[in-house]
Enzyme design. Structure first.
Site, PDB file in Angstrom:
ATOM      1  CG  ASP A  46     -95.648  21.153  40.226  1.00 15.91           C
ATOM      2  OD1 ASP A  46     -96.740  22.226  39.819  1.00 15.91           O
ATOM      3  OD2 ASP A  46     -94.374  21.291  39.800  1.00 15.91           O
ATOM      4  CE1 TYR A  51     -89.083  21.157  37.059  1.00 18.69           C
ATOM      5  CE2 TYR A  51     -91.040  20.072  37.581  1.00 18.69           C
ATOM      6  CZ  TYR A  51     -90.369  21.162  37.854  1.00 18.69           C
ATOM      7  OH  TYR A  51     -90.778  22.050  38.594  1.00 18.69           O
ATOM      8  CE  LYS A  76     -94.323  24.166  37.993  1.00 13.17           C
ATOM      9  NZ  LYS A  76     -93.414  22.681  37.958  1.00 13.17           N
ATOM     10  CG  HIS A 109     -90.768  26.704  35.277  1.00 12.37           C
ATOM     11  ND1 HIS A 109     -90.294  25.410  34.774  1.00 12.37           N
ATOM     12  CD2 HIS A 109     -90.305  26.574  36.553  1.00 12.37           C
ATOM     13  CE1 HIS A 109     -89.974  24.582  35.667  1.00 12.37           C
ATOM     14  NE2 HIS A 109     -89.687  25.173  36.935  1.00 12.37           N
TER      15      HIS A 109
HETATM   16  P1  NAD Z   1     -89.108  18.840  48.361  1.00 15.68           P
HETATM   17  O1  NAD Z   1     -89.028  20.122  49.437  1.00 15.68           O
HETATM   18  O2  NAD Z   1     -90.243  18.237  48.096  1.00 15.68           O
HETATM   19  O3  NAD Z   1     -88.071  17.817  48.939  1.00 15.68           O
HETATM   20  C1  NAD Z   1     -87.927  16.568  48.194  1.00 15.68           C
HETATM   21  C2  NAD Z   1     -86.769  15.679  49.047  1.00 15.68           C
HETATM   22  O4  NAD Z   1     -86.857  15.701  50.349  1.00 15.68           O
HETATM   23  C3  NAD Z   1     -86.500  14.397  48.435  1.00 15.68           C
HETATM   24  O5  NAD Z   1     -85.785  14.466  47.458  1.00 15.68           O
HETATM   25  C4  NAD Z   1     -85.958  13.595  49.588  1.00 15.68           C
HETATM   26  O6  NAD Z   1     -84.847  13.787  49.558  1.00 15.68           O
HETATM   27  C5  NAD Z   1     -86.574  14.430  50.693  1.00 15.68           C
HETATM   28  N1  NAD Z   1     -87.930  13.763  51.302  1.00 15.68           N
HETATM   29  C6  NAD Z   1     -89.022  13.793  50.748  1.00 15.68           C
HETATM   30  N2  NAD Z   1     -89.810  13.173  51.490  1.00 15.68           N
HETATM   31  C7  NAD Z   1     -89.435  12.939  52.401  1.00 15.68           C
HETATM   32  C8  NAD Z   1     -89.693  12.191  53.993  1.00 15.68           C
HETATM   33  N3  NAD Z   1     -91.023  11.813  53.949  1.00 15.68           N
HETATM   34  N4  NAD Z   1     -88.748  11.988  54.854  1.00 15.68           N
HETATM   35  C9  NAD Z   1     -87.415  12.585  54.472  1.00 15.68           C
HETATM   36  N5  NAD Z   1     -87.040  12.965  53.629  1.00 15.68           N
HETATM   37  C10 NAD Z   1     -88.015  13.161  52.349  1.00 15.68           C
HETATM   38  O7  NAD Z   1     -88.259  19.510  46.925  1.00 15.68           O
HETATM   39  P2  NAD Z   1     -88.551  19.576  45.619  1.00 15.68           P
HETATM   40  O8  NAD Z   1     -88.415  18.233  44.651  1.00 15.68           O
HETATM   41  O9  NAD Z   1     -87.315  20.657  45.081  1.00 15.68           O
HETATM   42  O10 NAD Z   1     -89.870  20.186  45.448  1.00 15.68           O
HETATM   43  C11 NAD Z   1     -91.216  19.528  45.129  1.00 15.68           C
HETATM   44  C12 NAD Z   1     -91.735  19.778  44.116  1.00 15.68           C
HETATM   45  O11 NAD Z   1     -91.923  21.336  43.964  1.00 15.68           O
HETATM   46  C13 NAD Z   1     -90.660  19.668  42.881  1.00 15.68           C
HETATM   47  O12 NAD Z   1     -90.886  18.243  42.473  1.00 15.68           O
HETATM   48  C14 NAD Z   1     -91.384  20.459  41.661  1.00 15.68           C
HETATM   49  O13 NAD Z   1     -92.716  19.804  41.443  1.00 15.68           O
HETATM   50  C15 NAD Z   1     -91.701  21.645  42.462  1.00 15.68           C
HETATM   51  N6  NAD Z   1     -90.642  22.701  42.151  1.00 15.68           N
HETATM   52  C16 NAD Z   1     -90.918  23.616  41.520  1.00 15.68           C
HETATM   53  C17 NAD Z   1     -89.903  24.668  41.335  1.00 15.68           C
HETATM   54  C18 NAD Z   1     -90.405  25.714  40.473  1.00 15.68           C
HETATM   55  O14 NAD Z   1     -89.287  26.672  39.955  1.00 15.68           O
HETATM   56  N7  NAD Z   1     -91.534  26.292  40.226  1.00 15.68           N
HETATM   57  C19 NAD Z   1     -88.755  24.445  41.686  1.00 15.68           C
HETATM   58  C20 NAD Z   1     -88.361  23.394  42.410  1.00 15.68           C
HETATM   59  C21 NAD Z   1     -89.460  22.600  42.811  1.00 15.68           C
END
Ligand code: NAD
Length: 278
Positions: A46, A51, A76, A109
């Site tokens: 994704d 990004y 997006k 998005h």
């Molecule tokens: P997430 O909830 O996936 O959290 C990521 C964070 O959690 C990492 O940076 C790390 O610090 C921690 N983490 C990951 N794996 C872990 C583990 N096993 N143990 C402990 N900590 C851990 O947050 P995100 O990156 O904001 O969201 C995931 C994806 O969602 C994004 O990469 C993107 O693709 C999507 N997203 C979309 C939008 C949108 O507006 N459409 C907004 C935000 C994110």
């Protein structure tokens, strides 16, 4: 290697329920992170124009030796490209950056209801063109409020296949699930780990101890058992592997309910009604 279940979208396309998110991964770290994810067995990435790492995502997939058809890729539309001609140009640029001739899924998005005269409908009609000409296999929306989604449903021809919104145990979004279920719109839960903020919760911790899994694994499993698609982000190879190692255990119905009961309607991200960044 994990067997990740697919779900079938309302247009018949298949999408792996677990993917890898690349928001906030620096371009210089993206090839390594996506390569580690593909190596661990992820087949769904994704990304987004905003990004700034589409090129590196495409590069990692090309280097992996996997066939393009083996990896489900979402991008997006940039917030600065909602007008139809800008959207056409932006879509071409996303394909070019990724080095693809089609996307699996392309999303608006953000709805940006305070910009573009509140006209996300003509933006959606432009995405319908990309879908009809086969350059994206599915189209959907991200961060739309339920009333934005209902408006598209009333005024447009194609129902979104996917609805990507913020969901985590502190933000369970029950109010939109009925509409999505009724119209077979698949829910994608962004920031499924609440960006790490839900991982110290005592209820999640005690379920993790019972299951002999980590809190992150329990939370991801909770999403999947509710039927949502997730794509956790990490740049740490061990966590990338940990987050896909969730297909050898299950949560009981009571455990799923106990996690859902943690809801506080608490967002980590911006409010889509007022978010207007370009
Ligand atoms: P997430 O909830 O996936 O959290 C990521 C964070 O959690 C990492 O940076 C790390 O610090 C921690 N983490 C990951 N794996 C872990 C583990 N096993 N143990 C402990 N900590 C851990 O947050 P995100 O990156 O904001 O969201 C995931 C994806 O969602 C994004 O990469 C993107 O693709 C999507 N997203 C979309 C939008 C949108 O507006 N459409 C907004 C935000 C994110």
């Amino acid at each position: 290697m994990s067997v990740i279940p697919d779900i079938t979208l309302n247009n018949g396309q298949q999408i792996p329920m677990l993917g890898f998110g690349v928001f906030l991964i620096e371009p210089e770290d993206t090839v390594a992170a996506v390569s580690a994810a593909l190596e661990a067995g992820y087949r769904h990435i994704d990304t987004a124009e905003m990004y700034g790492n589409e090129k590196e995502v495409g590069e990692a997939i090309a280097r992996s030796g996997l066939d393009r058809s083996e990896v489900f890729v979402t991008s997006k539309l940039s917030n600065d490209a909602h007008r139809p001609d800008d959207a056409r140009r932006a879509f071409d640029e996303s394909l070019k950056a990724l080095g693809f001739d089609y996307l699996d899924l392309f999303l608006i998005h953000w709805p940006l209801p305070t910009r573009y005269d509140g006209d996300y409908v003509s933006t959606w009609s432009t995405l319908e063109e990309f879908y009809r000409d086969g350059r994206t296999r599915s189209i959907g929306v991200s961060n739309f409020q339920p009333r934005h989604l209902r408006r598209l449903h009333g005024e447009c021809e194609i129902i979104p296949a996917v609805y990507q919104i913020e969901v985590n145990p502190y933000l369970t979004r029950e109010e939109v699930r009925g509409f999505c279920a009724e119209h077979q719109i698949a829910v994608e839960a962004w920031s499924p780990l609440g960006r790490g903020q839900v991982l110290n919760d005592p209820t999640i911790g005690s379920i993790a101890r019972r299951a002999a899994k980590t809190p992150a694994q329990v939370v991801l499993r909770w999403h999947l058992q509710r039927g949502d698609i997730v794509f956790p982000k990490s740049v740490t190879p061990d966590r990338i592997k940990e987050n896909i190692d969730i297909f050898d255990f299950g949560l009981s119905a009571d455990e799923v309910e106990a996690i859902s009961a943690l809801n506080r309607n608490e967002r980590t991200g911006p409010d889509p009604d007022t978010f207007d960044a370009i």
